[in-house]
Write an enzyme that holds these catalytic residues in place. Structure first.
Site, PDB file in Angstrom:
ATOM      1  N   THR A 180       0.827  -1.209   0.000  1.00 16.99           N
ATOM      2  CA  THR A 180       0.000   0.000   0.000  1.00 16.99           C
ATOM      3  C   THR A 180       0.858   1.254   0.000  1.00 16.99           C
ATOM      4  O   THR A 180       0.539   2.243  -0.674  1.00 16.99           O
ATOM      5  CB  THR A 180      -0.942   0.004   1.217  1.00 16.99           C
ATOM      6  OG1 THR A 180      -1.786  -1.149   1.156  1.00 16.99           O
ATOM      7  CG2 THR A 180      -1.804   1.256   1.259  1.00 16.99           C
ATOM      8  N   CYS A 181       1.954   1.202   0.745  1.00 17.85           N
ATOM      9  CA  CYS A 181       2.850   2.359   0.821  1.00 17.85           C
ATOM     10  C   CYS A 181       3.443   2.694  -0.542  1.00 17.85           C
ATOM     11  O   CYS A 181       3.581   3.872  -0.902  1.00 17.85           O
ATOM     12  CB  CYS A 181       3.981   2.084   1.820  1.00 17.85           C
ATOM     13  SG  CYS A 181       3.404   1.632   3.471  1.00 17.85           S
ATOM     14  N   SER A 182       3.788   1.654  -1.312  1.00 16.56           N
ATOM     15  CA  SER A 182       4.450   1.857  -2.601  1.00 16.56           C
ATOM     16  C   SER A 182       3.479   2.120  -3.745  1.00 16.56           C
ATOM     17  O   SER A 182       3.809   2.841  -4.684  1.00 16.56           O
ATOM     18  CB  SER A 182       5.302   0.625  -2.950  1.00 16.56           C
ATOM     19  OG  SER A 182       6.366   0.466  -2.039  1.00 16.56           O
TER      20      SER A 182
END
Length: 246
Positions: free
Chosen positions: A49-51
Site C-alpha cells: 500500500t505504501c508503494s
C-alpha cells in the site's frame, strides 16, 4: 497508543540521515521550525500500500500542496536511511523528503509505535498523516485502530481537502505506447508542452500486450491516452482534448 496530539508540539528528536553518502544529523527544529509541513507516516518502505498508493499520491499532489502554503512534505518510516533512499529512487519520489526514524524515537514520541512482530517487522509506525505549523500539530488523520493495515484517512487527497477544499488536483494521465511510434512521440510532446505529468506504459513491458491494449481501449493502435480513468484516445484525440482545457 494511537494518540491524537493536535495542539501539541512534535517530539524533539535528532534523525540520523544520509546526504551524498555522508551522515548528516537533522533535528526536529531543522524540519519544522518556522515552516508549514505535511508529514505522513507509514509502516515500511517497499510495502504494497505504501508503494502503490500512499507515497505516490503525495508525490503527485506535492505541487498542489505547496501552492496552498505547504513548505515541505515528509514521508516518515521506521526504516534506516539506506532503505528510505533506495525506495525514493525506485518510486522517483522527487517531491518528498524521506525521513528515516530508524530507532523509532519520533514515532514513539508521537505515541504511534506499534508491534508488528507477527509480520516479522518488529516495531513500526502506525499509518497517519499530520499538518504541522511551526512545530505545532494543527491536524492529524490517524487510521482506525483495527486489524490489518487500514488506509482510509491518511491519504494525500484527504490532507489537501483539509487544507483547501477548492484546490484543483492535476489530471491523472496514462499513455499506452510502443517503441518507435511517431504518434506516441507527438502525444508526449503535446503533454510536455502543457507541463502536464503523465505515466507511460510501453507495450511489451510488465506483461502488457496488444491484447491488453485492446481489452482496455477497444482499439489496437498506439498511443491510447487515459485521463482520470477515461479513454481520450489517439494523439489526434488528445490534442483535441487539450484544446478544450483552460
Amino acid at each position: 497508543m494511537l494518540s491524537n496530539r493536535e495542539g501539541k508540539r512534535v517530539p524533539d528528536v535528532t534523525f540520523h540521515t544520509r546526504v551524498n553518502n555522508n551522515w548528516v544529523d537533522v533535528t526536529t527544529d531543522d524540519l519544522f521550525k518556522g515552516k508549514t509541513v505535511v508529514l505522513f507516516s507509514l509502516p515500511g518502505a517497499f510495502t504494497p500500500t505504501c508503494s502503490s498508493t500512499h507515497l505516490p499520491r503525495y508525490n503527485e499532489l506535492a505541487p498542489v500542496l505547496k501552492a496552498n502554503g505547504v513548505d515541505n512534505i515528509i514521508c516518515l518510516s521506521v526504516n534506516d536511511p539506506f532503505v528510505m533512499g533506495a525506495w525514493a529512487e525506485d518510486l522517483h519520489a522527487e517531491n518528498i523528503y524521506m525521513l528515516p526514524d530508524g530507532n523509532g524515537e519520533f514515532t514513539d514520541g508521537m505515541e504511534m509505535l506499534v508491534d508488528k512482530h507477527e509480520l516479522g517487522f518488529g516495531k513500526r509506525s502506525w499509518r497517519y498523516s499530520m499538518l504541522v505549523k511551526d512545530g505545532v500539530i494543527d491536524k492529524m488523520f490517524i487510521e482506525p485502530n483495527k486489524p490489518g493495515d487500514p488506509f482510509e484517512v491518511s491519504d494525500a487527497d484527504t490532507m489537501l481537502n483539509y487544507i483547501n477544499p477548492q484546490a484543483k488536483c492535476p489530471h491523472r494521465i496514462t499513455m499506452i505506447s510502443k517503441p518507435g511510434c511517431s504518434h506516441c512521440t507527438r502525444a508526449k510532446k503535446a503533454l510536455n508542452d502543457r507541463g502536464m505529468k503523465f505515466e507511460t506504459i510501453e507495450l511489451g513491458t510488465h506483461g502488457i500486450s496488444f491484447s491488453s491494449l485492446n481489452a482496455l481501449s477497444g482499439r489496437g493502435t498506439t498511443p491510447q491516452v487515459f485521463v482520470d480513468g477515461e479513454l481520450i484516445g489517439t494523439a489526434d484525440e488528445l490534442e483535441a482534448w487539450l484544446a478544450t482545457q483552460a
